[in-house]
Design an enzyme around this catalytic site. Structure first.
Site, PDB file in Angstrom:
ATOM      1  N   LYS A 247     -15.867 -14.148 -17.741  1.00 16.51           N
ATOM      2  CA  LYS A 247     -16.313 -14.972 -16.618  1.00 16.51           C
ATOM      3  C   LYS A 247     -16.947 -16.270 -17.109  1.00 16.51           C
ATOM      4  O   LYS A 247     -17.614 -16.308 -18.149  1.00 16.51           O
ATOM      5  CB  LYS A 247     -17.276 -14.190 -15.718  1.00 16.51           C
ATOM      6  CG  LYS A 247     -18.484 -13.605 -16.391  1.00 16.51           C
ATOM      7  CD  LYS A 247     -19.216 -12.625 -15.469  1.00 16.51           C
ATOM      8  CE  LYS A 247     -20.390 -11.972 -16.162  1.00 16.51           C
ATOM      9  NZ  LYS A 247     -21.005 -10.889 -15.406  1.00 16.51           N
TER      10      LYS A 247
ATOM     11  N   ARG B 242     -17.234  -3.384 -19.913  1.00 16.10           N
ATOM     12  CA  ARG B 242     -17.263  -4.836 -19.986  1.00 16.10           C
ATOM     13  C   ARG B 242     -16.540  -5.206 -21.267  1.00 16.10           C
ATOM     14  O   ARG B 242     -17.054  -4.986 -22.356  1.00 16.10           O
ATOM     15  CB  ARG B 242     -18.728  -5.279 -20.048  1.00 16.10           C
ATOM     16  CG  ARG B 242     -18.983  -6.682 -19.613  1.00 16.10           C
ATOM     17  CD  ARG B 242     -20.468  -6.962 -19.614  1.00 16.10           C
ATOM     18  NE  ARG B 242     -21.187  -6.271 -18.567  1.00 16.10           N
ATOM     19  CZ  ARG B 242     -21.178  -6.630 -17.288  1.00 16.10           C
ATOM     20  NH1 ARG B 242     -20.463  -7.662 -16.903  1.00 16.10           N
ATOM     21  NH2 ARG B 242     -21.872  -5.954 -16.400  1.00 16.10           N
TER      22      ARG B 242
ATOM     23  N   LYS C 211     -12.976 -17.199  -9.099  1.00 18.61           N
ATOM     24  CA  LYS C 211     -14.071 -16.225  -8.980  1.00 18.61           C
ATOM     25  C   LYS C 211     -14.748 -16.391  -7.632  1.00 18.61           C
ATOM     26  O   LYS C 211     -15.363 -17.418  -7.347  1.00 18.61           O
ATOM     27  CB  LYS C 211     -15.082 -16.417 -10.107  1.00 18.61           C
ATOM     28  CG  LYS C 211     -16.156 -15.356 -10.092  1.00 18.61           C
ATOM     29  CD  LYS C 211     -17.032 -15.447 -11.316  1.00 18.61           C
ATOM     30  CE  LYS C 211     -17.989 -14.293 -11.436  1.00 18.61           C
ATOM     31  NZ  LYS C 211     -18.643 -13.899 -10.218  1.00 18.61           N
TER      32      LYS C 211
ATOM     33  N   ARG D 171     -17.671  -6.687  -4.292  1.00 18.01           N
ATOM     34  CA  ARG D 171     -16.548  -5.981  -4.924  1.00 18.01           C
ATOM     35  C   ARG D 171     -16.095  -4.835  -4.046  1.00 18.01           C
ATOM     36  O   ARG D 171     -16.916  -4.101  -3.489  1.00 18.01           O
ATOM     37  CB  ARG D 171     -17.028  -5.456  -6.278  1.00 18.01           C
ATOM     38  CG  ARG D 171     -15.964  -4.796  -7.146  1.00 18.01           C
ATOM     39  CD  ARG D 171     -15.266  -5.839  -7.950  1.00 18.01           C
ATOM     40  NE  ARG D 171     -14.302  -5.304  -8.879  1.00 18.01           N
ATOM     41  CZ  ARG D 171     -14.474  -5.268 -10.204  1.00 18.01           C
ATOM     42  NH1 ARG D 171     -15.611  -5.678 -10.717  1.00 18.01           N
ATOM     43  NH2 ARG D 171     -13.517  -4.821 -10.994  1.00 18.01           N
TER      44      ARG D 171
ATOM     45  N   GLU E 284     -12.394  -8.755  -4.106  1.00 17.94           N
ATOM     46  CA  GLU E 284     -13.721  -9.230  -3.718  1.00 17.94           C
ATOM     47  C   GLU E 284     -13.654  -9.629  -2.249  1.00 17.94           C
ATOM     48  O   GLU E 284     -12.738 -10.351  -1.846  1.00 17.94           O
ATOM     49  CB  GLU E 284     -14.063 -10.441  -4.600  1.00 17.94           C
ATOM     50  CG  GLU E 284     -15.465 -10.930  -4.490  1.00 17.94           C
ATOM     51  CD  GLU E 284     -16.440 -10.240  -5.449  1.00 17.94           C
ATOM     52  OE1 GLU E 284     -16.079  -9.266  -6.135  1.00 17.94           O
ATOM     53  OE2 GLU E 284     -17.595 -10.692  -5.492  1.00 17.94           O
TER      54      GLU E 284
ATOM     55  N   PHE F 199      -7.440  -8.990  -6.530  1.00 18.85           N
ATOM     56  CA  PHE F 199      -7.136  -9.594  -7.833  1.00 18.85           C
ATOM     57  C   PHE F 199      -6.544  -8.604  -8.835  1.00 18.85           C
ATOM     58  O   PHE F 199      -6.215  -8.975  -9.944  1.00 18.85           O
ATOM     59  CB  PHE F 199      -8.346 -10.327  -8.413  1.00 18.85           C
ATOM     60  CG  PHE F 199      -9.636  -9.529  -8.430  1.00 18.85           C
ATOM     61  CD1 PHE F 199      -9.797  -8.468  -9.296  1.00 18.85           C
ATOM     62  CD2 PHE F 199     -10.685  -9.885  -7.596  1.00 18.85           C
ATOM     63  CE1 PHE F 199     -10.987  -7.755  -9.328  1.00 18.85           C
ATOM     64  CE2 PHE F 199     -11.884  -9.178  -7.619  1.00 18.85           C
ATOM     65  CZ  PHE F 199     -12.031  -8.097  -8.487  1.00 18.85           C
TER      66      PHE F 199
ATOM     67  N   ARG G  65     -18.783  -1.416  -5.694  1.00 21.19           N
ATOM     68  CA  ARG G  65     -18.898  -1.526  -7.154  1.00 21.19           C
ATOM     69  C   ARG G  65     -19.617  -0.306  -7.723  1.00 21.19           C
ATOM     70  O   ARG G  65     -19.341   0.123  -8.815  1.00 21.19           O
ATOM     71  CB  ARG G  65     -19.688  -2.792  -7.477  1.00 21.19           C
ATOM     72  CG  ARG G  65     -19.841  -3.107  -8.932  1.00 21.19           C
ATOM     73  CD  ARG G  65     -20.850  -4.224  -9.078  1.00 21.19           C
ATOM     74  NE  ARG G  65     -20.908  -4.742 -10.424  1.00 21.19           N
ATOM     75  CZ  ARG G  65     -21.503  -4.120 -11.437  1.00 21.19           C
ATOM     76  NH1 ARG G  65     -22.059  -2.942 -11.248  1.00 21.19           N
ATOM     77  NH2 ARG G  65     -21.539  -4.674 -12.628  1.00 21.19           N
TER      78      ARG G  65
HETATM   79  P1  ATP Z   1     -20.944  -7.846 -13.212  1.00 21.35           P
HETATM   80  O1  ATP Z   1     -20.071  -7.384 -12.089  1.00 21.35           O
HETATM   81  O2  ATP Z   1     -20.174  -8.546 -14.299  1.00 21.35           O
HETATM   82  O3  ATP Z   1     -21.936  -6.848 -13.673  1.00 21.35           O
HETATM   83  P2  ATP Z   1     -22.284  -9.477 -11.287  1.00 21.35           P
HETATM   84  O4  ATP Z   1     -22.158  -8.440 -10.253  1.00 21.35           O
HETATM   85  O5  ATP Z   1     -23.574 -10.211 -11.425  1.00 21.35           O
HETATM   86  O6  ATP Z   1     -21.900  -8.973 -12.722  1.00 21.35           O
HETATM   87  P3  ATP Z   1     -20.780 -11.724 -11.833  1.00 21.35           P
HETATM   88  O7  ATP Z   1     -21.402 -11.807 -13.153  1.00 21.35           O
HETATM   89  O8  ATP Z   1     -21.051 -12.858 -10.932  1.00 21.35           O
HETATM   90  O9  ATP Z   1     -21.135 -10.464 -11.042  1.00 21.35           O
HETATM   91  O10 ATP Z   1     -19.186 -11.569 -12.041  1.00 21.35           O
HETATM   92  C1  ATP Z   1     -18.404 -10.434 -12.070  1.00 21.35           C
HETATM   93  C2  ATP Z   1     -17.961 -10.066 -10.687  1.00 21.35           C
HETATM   94  O11 ATP Z   1     -17.165 -11.093 -10.106  1.00 21.35           O
HETATM   95  C3  ATP Z   1     -17.020  -8.880 -10.583  1.00 21.35           C
HETATM   96  O12 ATP Z   1     -17.719  -7.663 -10.654  1.00 21.35           O
HETATM   97  C4  ATP Z   1     -16.366  -9.084  -9.226  1.00 21.35           C
HETATM   98  O13 ATP Z   1     -17.153  -8.464  -8.243  1.00 21.35           O
HETATM   99  C5  ATP Z   1     -16.450 -10.575  -9.009  1.00 21.35           C
HETATM  100  N1  ATP Z   1     -15.144 -11.277  -8.945  1.00 21.35           N
HETATM  101  C6  ATP Z   1     -14.887 -12.307  -8.102  1.00 21.35           C
HETATM  102  N2  ATP Z   1     -13.667 -12.781  -8.247  1.00 21.35           N
HETATM  103  C7  ATP Z   1     -13.080 -12.038  -9.229  1.00 21.35           C
HETATM  104  C8  ATP Z   1     -11.788 -12.052  -9.831  1.00 21.35           C
HETATM  105  N3  ATP Z   1     -10.848 -12.929  -9.488  1.00 21.35           N
HETATM  106  N4  ATP Z   1     -11.531 -11.131 -10.807  1.00 21.35           N
HETATM  107  C9  ATP Z   1     -12.480 -10.232 -11.176  1.00 21.35           C
HETATM  108  N5  ATP Z   1     -13.727 -10.177 -10.637  1.00 21.35           N
HETATM  109  C10 ATP Z   1     -14.028 -11.072  -9.671  1.00 21.35           C
END
Ligand code: ATP
Length: 588
Positions: free
Chosen positions: A421, A415, A250, A255, A299, A339, A270
């Site tokens: 995650k 989701r 991660k 994004r 990402e 990814f 995103r």
């Molecule tokens: P979310 O996107 O789930 O609403 P957020 O923006 O706060 O929440 P996180 O909760 O930290 O982000 O985790 C999800 C995000 O992680 C994804 O939206 C993507 O941008 C990022 N990400 C990083 N590496 C990966 C990966 N290998 N596969 C999928 N997503 C990844």
């Protein structure tokens, strides 16, 4: 259809708090629309002039709108400005002055939806010397041609918010009711929307050619709503849910979905904004990849050569600016870690299992690639292997892992447990972060009085109800500079009454339009009679609340807005998980 007629429907929507009634009124309105009108109407309902990826936004500042109202009504600007200050509602201000305007107009109430939309679109294109005056004049012409009620919604729309409390879920429901008389078509309409991110276009198909909705396919250069990850507290819970699975690294960056066809490359954020121009280095690298056509998800983050570490999300976000793009690209080159792959050379992979998509991605991007790399991934056959990979990622200063179901399709815009995650902060168990929408704020007391800011009332989004439900008041974690900044930022979106899409038992000193999102850390989730988060679903009739919340950061609007905040469902799931964990610990 005339704007004055549409305004009557919008007023009915504004006057009800029942989502069912809103849905019915909307579907009734859709029935009145001609097929060339529906897309424009839907954009207006979304508070937009075009879909987000076109980069065309309206958002005319209040000052210009006040000038236009004054010009259209014949009242002095000062008087209009004073009325606005008192009412806090640009729509009601326009309505008031247009109703009592000094010059009568023969074309009164003749402003059509098509004409209004076209003119507003033209206003967005006006630039250069003297453009302000022309914009004001054009807007004034529109005010002169519509009814006072039409002016109410025109003014609010020009300002970028209709204040109806209608979000995408309500529009999707209404389209289904329009098509099938019930919500039975909602899923397939939503699927089409997730695949193209253009609700106006989808609405037009619903009206013109509904058979195409079920067969809707992704289209290159139409951004796809990205898949989102669920969360679980530890490796055991993940393995229990998925069994043997992929474990992806991660990356804490930004994004990006990259589309390429031949020599054209587009990048979407995103939130589906077209961000291509800000990342010329990414475009160049995408053109070096072997396939001529593809859509990849990844990402992006910058690498600090000196310190041998990746920059954090905040640091990377600084690359998202308008000026100095070239210099920044040289100073902070971005690495994209791809990814997922959704499309390649004429083949749609979206419904293929992840293991197939990953293979295709590996064929497209080899490990030694510069610029666009492939994410580091492993396959885990046990909870221990998940944990080991998580530890490895953390030791490399990554944020955590995302476990992926090998057999799941790419789930657009949702989701689901096909991606789970696990982040560093969860490992501490007691600490988790939440992205909450600011719904209101408090006057500062004592030492904070000088900032006129004492904290915020926050909520999460419940897409089922298309409502924001309160979850916490946040007062700590703000620096003095942030208090000043928040007070200024929030005073601009203050509204007189509780917004239609907010469910709250508390009354802050000031309500605001749900717009900004902050990330907060909290010790845990508790049940509380004061908050409305999940209250409708909770058997004890209590809501869910965050305990000891602390503000961590304001999410940039380009990254998340209120509708992207943590959802009620996630909160309930997290609460249930922490309860079952607590039980486990007790029984050990
Ligand atoms: P979310 O996107 O789930 O609403 P957020 O923006 O706060 O929440 P996180 O909760 O930290 O982000 O985790 C999800 C995000 O992680 C994804 O939206 C993507 O941008 C990022 N990400 C990083 N590496 C990966 C990966 N290998 N596969 C999928 N997503 C990844």
């Amino acid at each position: 259809m005339l704007m004055s007629e549409i305004a009557e429907y919008l007023e009915r929507i504004e006057n009800t708090r029942s989502k069912l009634e809103m849905t019915d009124i909307l579907s009734e309105l859709f029935k009145k629309c001609k097929s060339n009108e529906i897309a424009k109407l839907v954009y207006i309902l979304q508070g937009r002039i075009k879909p987000p990826f076109t980069g065309i936004y309206l958002g005319i500042g209040e000052k210009y709108i006040i000038d236009a109202i004054a010009l259209a009504s014949g009242y002095p600007k000062k008087q209009v400005g004073q009325y606005y200050k008192k009412s806090g509602d640009i729509g009601k201000t326009a309505e008031h002055f247009i109703a009592s305007k000094k010059q009568s107009s023969l074309s009164y109430e003749k402003l059509s939806l098509i004409h209004a939309h076209e003119s507003l679109l033209k206003i967005t294109e006006i630039s250069g010397a003297g453009s302000q005056k022309i914009k004001i004049k054009k807007l004034a012409e529109l005010f002169m041609k519509t009814s006072p009620l039409g002016a109410r919604y025109l003014a609010r729309f020009a300002n970028g918010k209709l204040r109806l409390g209608v979000g995408d879920p309500t529009i999707l429901d209404a389209l289904s009711v329009y098509l099938a008389g019930s919500k039975s078509k909602r899923k397939s309409i939503e699927r089409a929307y997730n695949l193209c991110s253009d609700l106006g276009y989808v609405a037009e198909l619903v009206v013109k050619d509904p058979s195409k909705i079920d067969k809707f396919k992704l289209r290159i250069f139409s951004p796809i709503r990205p898949a989102l990850a669920e969360r679980l507290p530890n490796a055991n819970a993940i393995f229990a849910k998925l069994g043997p699975c992929y474990v992806d690294s991660k990356y804490d960056g930004m994004r990006m979905m990259i589309h390429r066809k031949g020599d054209r490359v587009e990048i979407y954020s995103r939130r589906l904004d077209r961000i291509t121009d800000m990342f010329p280095d990414v475009v160049r690298n995408a053109l070096k990849l072997k396939a001529k056509e593809f859509i990849i998800d990844g990402e992006a983050l910058a690498y600090n050569e000196k310190e041998h570490r990746y920059f954090s999300f905040q640091e990377t976000m600084q690359r998202k600016r308008k000026y100095g793009i070239k210099e920044e690209a040289e100073k902070l080159p971005l690495n994209v870690f791809a990814f997922d792959l959704l499309y390649k050379n004429g083949r749609d992979y979206i419904d293929k299992p992840f293991r197939v998509r990953r293979k295709e991605l590996e064929r497209l991007i080899d490990k030694n690639n510069e610029g666009i790399k492939i994410s580091a991934i492993t396959f885990a056959n046990s909870a221990k292997e998940i944990q080991d990979y998580f530890d490895e990622c953390i030791s490399q200063h990554l944020e955590g892992i995302i476990a992926k179901d090998p057999n799941a399709p790419y789930v657009t815009g949702a989701r689901k447990f096909s991606w789970i995650k696990l982040k560093k902060s969860y490992a501490g168990e007691m600490q988790d972060t939440f992205d909450v929408a600011i719904l209101g704020y408090y006057r500062g007391k004592g030492s904070r009085a000088r900032f006129d800011f004492g904290g915020v009332l926050c909520g999460v989004y419940n897409p089922k109800r298309d409502m924001f439900e309160t979850i916490t008041k946040v007062g700590s974690g703000f620096t003095e500079e942030q208090m000043r900044e928040f007070s200024k930022m929030l005073s601009k979106i203050r509204v007189k009454e509780k917004p239609n899409n907010v469910d709250s038992n508390m009354t802050p000193d000031y309500w605001v339009e749900p717009k900004y999102v902050i990330t907060v850390a909290a010790d845990n989730i508790t049940l509380s009679p004061n908050h409305t988060c999940g209250i409708k679903e909770n058997k004890q009739g209590k809501g869910y609340a965050l305990r000891f919340p602390r503000m961590i950061m304001l999410r940039p609007l380009k990254d998340k807005d209120a509708y992207d905040s943590t959802t009620t469902k996630e909160i309930v799931e997290m609460y249930n998980l922490s309860r079952s964990q607590a039980k486990d610990i007790k029984s050990k």
